[in-house]
Design an enzyme around this catalytic site. Sequence first.
Site, PDB file in Angstrom:
ATOM      1  N   ARG A  64      23.170  88.895  17.048  1.00 25.52           N
ATOM      2  CA  ARG A  64      24.144  87.819  16.861  1.00 25.52           C
ATOM      3  C   ARG A  64      25.030  88.127  15.665  1.00 25.52           C
ATOM      4  O   ARG A  64      24.622  88.835  14.747  1.00 25.52           O
ATOM      5  CB  ARG A  64      23.458  86.478  16.687  1.00 25.52           C
ATOM      6  CG  ARG A  64      22.379  86.470  15.624  1.00 25.52           C
ATOM      7  CD  ARG A  64      21.326  85.433  15.987  1.00 25.52           C
ATOM      8  NE  ARG A  64      20.182  85.434  15.118  1.00 25.52           N
ATOM      9  CZ  ARG A  64      19.039  86.052  15.371  1.00 25.52           C
ATOM     10  NH1 ARG A  64      18.914  86.773  16.465  1.00 25.52           N
ATOM     11  NH2 ARG A  64      18.034  85.973  14.548  1.00 25.52           N
ATOM     12  N   ASP A  67      23.613  83.905  11.875  1.00 19.89           N
ATOM     13  CA  ASP A  67      22.538  82.939  12.131  1.00 19.89           C
ATOM     14  C   ASP A  67      22.267  82.219  10.822  1.00 19.89           C
ATOM     15  O   ASP A  67      21.853  82.840   9.846  1.00 19.89           O
ATOM     16  CB  ASP A  67      21.288  83.659  12.620  1.00 19.89           C
ATOM     17  CG  ASP A  67      20.153  82.696  12.936  1.00 19.89           C
ATOM     18  OD1 ASP A  67      20.421  81.558  13.330  1.00 19.89           O
ATOM     19  OD2 ASP A  67      18.987  83.107  12.777  1.00 19.89           O
ATOM     20  N   ASP A  69      20.112  79.332   8.997  1.00 27.19           N
ATOM     21  CA  ASP A  69      18.935  78.475   9.108  1.00 27.19           C
ATOM     22  C   ASP A  69      18.843  77.573   7.886  1.00 27.19           C
ATOM     23  O   ASP A  69      19.139  77.993   6.767  1.00 27.19           O
ATOM     24  CB  ASP A  69      17.653  79.306   9.191  1.00 27.19           C
ATOM     25  CG  ASP A  69      17.503  80.037  10.507  1.00 27.19           C
ATOM     26  OD1 ASP A  69      17.863  79.458  11.542  1.00 27.19           O
ATOM     27  OD2 ASP A  69      17.013  81.175  10.495  1.00 27.19           O
TER      28      ASP A  69
END
Length: 133
Positions: A64, A67, A69
């Site tokens: 990806r 990302d 989080d």
Amino acid sequence: MFFGKTSQKSKLYETAAWGLEDQPDFLNQALIFETDLSPEEVLYATQKVEQDLGRERKIKWGARVIDIDILFYGQEILNLPQLQIPHPQLHLRRFVLAPLAEIAPTWEHPVLKKTVVELLKDCPDTLEVRLLE
């Protein structure tokens, strides 16, 4: 989208892919933000950033562009279908703990009652994490 002021950021780390290992290494960094947004609003804002940068969710743990989080939100414990805080697997991932230990070594996990340094020491993940210089 603006979601807060960065108060601390780690250096960049290059790490072996976790979960689905047959892919290029990832770059990881930990940031601490000061925000007036709720955890759900932070989630929406981070997902908007991911989408704007071209993130496509095709394969779990797949390659990806970005990302983001949410690892902690103060000492809050939140268990919603779309958002769990603290991140439920952060203690199992060296690529999360190494940069986090750089900027918040004594931060205590509100559920596990261990500091980030203790979590890193006890982490079962053996994948390589390299500091980029």
